[in-house]
Structures are given as structure tokens and as C-alpha cells.
Design a protein around this motif. Structure first.
Motif, short mmCIF file in Angstrom:
data_model
loop_
_atom_site.label_atom_id
_atom_site.label_comp_id
_atom_site.label_asym_id
_atom_site.label_seq_id
_atom_site.Cartn_x
_atom_site.Cartn_y
_atom_site.Cartn_z
N VAL A 163 0.89 -1.16 0.00
CA VAL A 163 0.00 0.00 0.00
C VAL A 163 0.93 1.21 0.00
N THR A 164 1.04 1.86 -1.15
CA THR A 164 2.06 2.90 -1.31
C THR A 164 1.58 4.25 -0.79
N GLU A 173 -5.81 0.92 7.38
CA GLU A 173 -6.34 -0.23 8.11
C GLU A 173 -7.36 -0.98 7.25
N ARG A 174 -8.30 -0.26 6.64
CA ARG A 174 -9.36 -0.91 5.85
C ARG A 174 -8.78 -1.70 4.69
N ILE A 175 -7.85 -1.06 3.96
CA ILE A 175 -7.32 -1.71 2.76
C ILE A 175 -6.45 -2.91 3.12
N ASN B 159 -5.74 6.83 -1.96
CA ASN B 159 -5.17 5.53 -1.61
C ASN B 159 -4.47 4.95 -2.84
N GLU B 160 -3.31 4.36 -2.62
CA GLU B 160 -2.55 3.76 -3.72
C GLU B 160 -1.97 2.44 -3.27
N ARG B 177 -9.34 -7.20 -6.74
CA ARG B 177 -10.80 -7.01 -6.68
C ARG B 177 -11.23 -6.62 -5.27
N LYS B 178 -10.64 -7.26 -4.26
CA LYS B 178 -11.00 -6.96 -2.88
C LYS B 178 -10.63 -5.51 -2.53
N VAL B 179 -9.45 -5.09 -2.96
CA VAL B 179 -9.06 -3.70 -2.69
C VAL B 179 -10.02 -2.76 -3.41
N CYS B 180 -10.32 -3.08 -4.66
CA CYS B 180 -11.25 -2.25 -5.44
C CYS B 180 -12.60 -2.15 -4.73
#
Lengths: 358, 358
Positions: A163-164, A173-175, B159-160, B177-180
Motif C-alpha cells: 500500500v504505497t 487499516e481498511r485496505i 489511496n494507492e 478485486r477486494k481492494v477495489c
């Protein structure tokens, strides 16, 4: 500034860290096997005073992430923790001078040692919680408003994510939690790299030593046939909250966390009362006969009444004879910023924080 | 080797791409507004013949990701698509010579142009699907067994994420897909960078031109008051499958996808029959009175009977007068490896692929 972390410190570190885990972070038992194996293969880890870091040193902050019930430690952990550090080094293009654990509570106390043994780096005698907490933003670094990215996450199947950038600690936290859940609710992570200056200013110092000394106090009491619970209270300046028998446990693994509650029926001086311990990975709030009597950031610990061993939210079960104690929190966590980050409201309880240590 | 992509090609590109989207990928309308705005501000994009790439050129493969119903295009898209490319350039430490879209079907046909207009790079006249498909592993590059990482993902909130390694194409799909989904089911992504050699060998070539020509055929038919559906069939060598009226639509957004089915009651030569179109973002299988009569990788297109405009899985509704046509798939997709990747079984239908183009 460096001292060897002797093999005989592994057991007390695990015992102390498990108590400071306040029910979460996972029992460090498998991690001790991993670390002993690495020591048997010749690895040695040095412990480094955080104040010995240069301002521009880079420090890796490692953590296994996941719900305790799922995230049982695996024998392959050292390699994956080290890989998370290497992925981060590749990304930032800098070498880490040393490694620290994000939390001294539970098995993550040993995560820094496992990565350090594989990568031959020292472990910083500090963490970012002084205990264990379930979420990424519940750290001293978050309280200090330091950047929360990048973060690397590695699973056992050869998936690697960085996660950049994150819009906030909550988004980080969520991601990262969603990725962790998708890869099976257990992953090795390397959190945002910290400079030596940041660790000196915002780290919670000397917590490795603190856990080792706490563990030694328990072992010593057992050896002397003294009461280990009393030894813990004496050593930490803690307070006994309740003694009784576990009569009910409800828990579910949801959204990457283990949530639920435990109900204890009082004995001796607590006969006729009930204590409910609510948890999200860690014990969060204690309700005595419905009234909140102790809460995060004070450390709530559920101990086996006889052995003084910590009991985890994932392993507590009906019939256990237990003593609930509170230990003082690191000073930073009881500041207004600390309470905002890790107080009862951060866990969804509409209660003002009141310490049992006035 | 470079030719300017003239502003008057934007409309036919959108019309053609929307037809080739087989119901998915999203209506390119907002993307055309975005691209026109960038052109009005002076941007110009060149189109590059894929065969003009040097073997060791690097090509960015861009895509907006998300469920069509949620992933409605936003006016801020160009910046985020460009940012996904920049995040990837920072990560790999190389500059992209050119940009291509992962899919020519739907609004992603314009994603390469939006990023290219912001970053001042040419667009490669190629894509990796020759149409639209819902999942990351449903590309010519996956069929060619090329590496699927790294992938960068950027959302509208800052977010990246970079997936730096994935155990398989399926794992890349699951994790991204989960991150999306977590960031709101819409994100800009830059897929695994491709070399010029890989694009020459495994890209589906000239699909930008193909979409523009298809769109021009539709516009020309409308101008001549001829039948646009016939014009599409003539231009692509397609077959009409069914004509009728939409009498039922069921859809749900689940797991980051839009899934469901549409039922069409026949008129004219199809009176007395019903056609069911099952979809996962795109139309996947057509069942005539319960029997599968056409399926992926053949392109199933739902067209407005009068205008010849494509109708999307997210916008189809009761009462529309529609014609279902099949268009031939890119040759690679009908090879055994292609059918394994994108045939009916890849969508969960236990049916052997039979083309309507014998």
C-alpha cells in the motif's frame, strides 16, 4: 548500545508478552519454537537501545496481521516476516538498520526477532503500542501523526502487496485488512518505515526488556511456589479486578477480527457478582454487573488463577478459573490524543475513559 | 508509425467500443466528455502501431476497474488513470513509451486515451481482450502466460496500492478485486507492464481502429436512414440471434461484479420464443427457450433495435426493443487456451463452447 538477546530470555519474553497482549496478538508459543530453531541453527539477535539509533537510520516495523483464531502461528513465519521486510527495502531502496515489532503484546513481540534472525539485524528495544491492539491506527506512531504508508503485506502463497499511499490511518487499516482477509486472514506485514528520530520520539521504549522482566517475575514466583498473579501485580503495579470462573463465551470472526465477550462468575470476595469482558481481538472493556469498571487503554488481562499464564480471547473457555487484573497503560496512551486513538470510543463504547489508576 | 487521433474519432470510438463491450465495461459517454475537455485544453493523442514498438519498450496497460453499476465514470478519471501509470513508473523505475487499454470494450477503450492525454504519450492501437471481460485473468496476456504483476491501483481518495507479486492470475484478480471493492468498487489500475515484444506477440492488434470503424458504420447508417443493426452485422460479419422486447431483468452487485440475467420475449420471426442473457458484468451466455445457443468468447451484443446503440448490463430495463447479435471473437480467444480462460466454464457454465461462426 547492542547486547545479545540470550536464548534464556526467549521463554520469559513469551510469557511477559502474552500477558501484555491483553488477550490478543496470539499466544507466542509457536514463535518461540521458531526462534529457538533459528538460534539452534546459529542465529543470534542483538537488542538495540532505541536512543542509540541515528536520526536518519531506517527501522522496519513488522507485524503478523490477522484474527487470532485464524492467524495461528505457522512454522514458516520467519521467512514471510523477513520477506515483508525485504519487499519494503526493495520498494524504498534503503537498508533497514534495525527491526522492531509494532506491538509487544502477544506473538508479535517475537515477530521482530524472527525477521531479525533471518536477516541478521538487531531488534530495537521498543514497540508502538506497549501492549496489543487490533487496528493499524492504534499505535504511538499514529498518535504522533506520522505517515502511515507505505506498508508491505506478504502471504504464504507468494502474494505480495504494497500500500504505497493511504488517505488516512483508517483507510490504511481498511485496505490492508481486506487484503489480509482475502489471503486467508493471516499475513506478514512491514508497516511504514520509521526513521531513528521517529522511533526515539514516538516509539514506546524498553518494552522488550519490560516483557522479559515480567516473564521472569512469573517464572520466579512459580519456582518459589509463590502466587504468580501477585507477582504480576507487584511487578507492574497492577490491580486485581475480579476472580471467578468462566461461565460463558461468545465469539465470532468477522471482518478480519475476533469479536465477542466472556462472562465470569465471581468467587471469594467477588461471589454474587459477574464480570463481562468485551473484546475485539484484545479485551477492551470490563463490565461488573453491567457497569463499566475498567477499560482500554488500561491493560485488562485475563490470567489463569493458579499459573498466572495469560488466557487469550481465542482460547478462553467455559470452566476456567481466572483472575482479571488491570495493569497501567503507557503514559502516551492516556493523553487526550491517546484516548482518542485507543480509548473506549475507538472500540464503539460510548463511555468516558476512567483509569483504575487515579 | 504515429498518427494523430483526430477529435472526430472520439464519438465513433465510443460507439464502437460500447458495442464491443458486450454489455460491460460501462458506457463510455463520460469518458468522451473527459477526452473532449482534454482536447479542448490543447491535448492531442497519437495512435501508435503496435508493430512499431521496440522489443524493450515498456507499455502501460491501464484499466478502470469496478462493477459497472457502481463504477460510473467520473469527471476526475483522467487524473487517477494517469496517477496509476505514474505510481507504476515510480515502482519499476522506467518510463513507459506508450499506453494501451486492457480492453477495447466499453469505457476502458478511452482509459488509455485519458491517461495518454494527461501524460503526453501515444496510445497503442491494441488491447488485451478485443472486447470486455470482467476478470484480470481473462486477457490475451494471461492466455500467453505472461507475468501478471506488478499492478498499481489508485482510488479517488488518495489511496494507492501495488500488488508487487501474485501467486497466480486468479490471486491477482482476487486481491485487486477486494481492494477495489473496499475503496468503493471503482478504481484506476495500471496492470503488469508489458514490453514492446510482449505487446507485439500477445496483444490483440488494431482494435482501436476496429472500434472506430465500427462506430463510423453505425453513424453512417443512421445518417443514411439505413438499419444500424444491419450495418453492425455487415461490418463485423456478425449474426442476428434474436429480436424482441425485454420482459425481465434481475441483477445484483456482488463480490465487485454485476451479475444477473435479462429475459427477452421474441417478436417477428422470434415470436413465441424467449431468450435469456446471463451476465457477469458482460453478457456471457444466451439461452433460447432454455437451450444455450451462443456464448463467450463469441461476442454477445444487446442492441437497441432502432438506433443500433449498445445496451449495457447495468442499464437494460423492462420494455426495451432489442436485437441480440453475435460477433466473431478474436482468433486467440477461440483456441483451446483461449476457451479455457474465457469460455463458458470460466463463467461457471458447464457447457462446451460452440461458436455460432462455424
Amino acid at each position: 548500545m547492542l547486547e545479545e538477546f540470550a536464548e534464556e530470555h526467549i521463554e520469559p519474553l513469551a510469557i511477559g508478552a502474552w500477558i501484555l497482549g491483553t488477550g490478543g496478538g496470539g499466544d507466542p508459543y509457536i514463535s518461540t519454537l521458531n526462534l529457538r530453531r533459528l538460534y539452534a541453527e546459529g542465529a543470534r539477535v542483538d537488542l538495540m537501545d532505541p536512543m542509540a539509533l541515528d536520526d536518519d537510520d531506517m527501522v522496519a516495523v513488522v507485524s503478523k496481521m490477522g484474527a487470532p483464531l485464524v492467524g495461528q502461528e505457522r512454522l514458516g513465519d520467519p521467512v514471510h516476516l523477513a520477506r515483508a521486510v525485504e519487499v519494503m527495502e526493495d520498494y524504498i531502496g534503503k537498508r533497514f538498520r534495525a527491526i522492531m515489532s509494532v506491538e509487544i503484546g502477544g506473538s508479535n513481540a517475537l515477530s521482530s526477532f524472527l525477521a531479525a534472525a533471518v536477516l541478521d539485524r538487531p531488534v530495537v528495544n521498543a514497540d508502538a503500542m506497549g501492549r496489543a491492539y487490533p487496528e493499524a491506527q492504534m499505535t504511538s506512531f499514529a498518535i504522533g501523526n506520522l505517515p502511515m504508508f507505505p506498508l508491505s503485506l506478504v502471504d504464504v502463497r507468494d502474494n505480495e502487496v504494497i500500500v504505497t499511499r493511504a488517505a488516512s490511518w483508517k483507510w490504511m487499516e481498511r485496505i490492508s485488512r481486506k487484503v489480509c482477509t482475502e489471503v486467508g486472514s493471516t499475513a506478514a506485514t512491514c508497516k511504514a518505515p520509521r526513521t531513528g528520530r521517529e522511533v526515539k520520539e514516538w516509539g514506546i521504549h524498553d518494552t522488550v526488556t519490560k516483557a522479559v522482566e515480567l516473564g521472569k517475575a512469573v517464572l520466579d514466583a512459580r519456582r518459589r511456589h509463590a502466587d504468580p498473579v501477585d507477582a504480576i501485580l507487584d511487578h507492574e503495579g497492577g490491580k486485581q479486578l475480579f476472580r471467578g470462573k468462566v461461565i460463558d463465551v461468545a465469539r465470532e470472526t468477522t471482518g478480519g477480527f475476533l469479536r465477542g465477550r466472556t462472562i465470569i462468575e465471581g468467587i471469594d470476595g467477588d461471589r454474587g457478582s459477574r464480570l463481562e469482558l468485551a473484546f475485539q481481538n484484545e479485551w477492551a472493556v470490563a463490565f461488573r454487573d453491567g457497569e463499566p469498571v475498567a477499560m482500554t487503554p488500561d491493560l485488562l488481562c485475563l490470567l489463569d488463577t493458579i499459573s498466572g499464564s495469560a488466557i487469550g480471547t481465542e482460547s478462553v473457555r467455559y470452566g476456567q478459573r481466572v483472575t482479571v487484573v488491570a495493569l497501567p497503560a503507557p503514559a502516551l496512551l492516556t493523553t487526550p490524543a491517546g484516548i482518542a486513538a485507543v480509548g473506549p470510543r475507538a472500540f464503539g463504547y460510548d463511555i468516558d475513559f476512567r483509569s483504575v489508576f487515579p
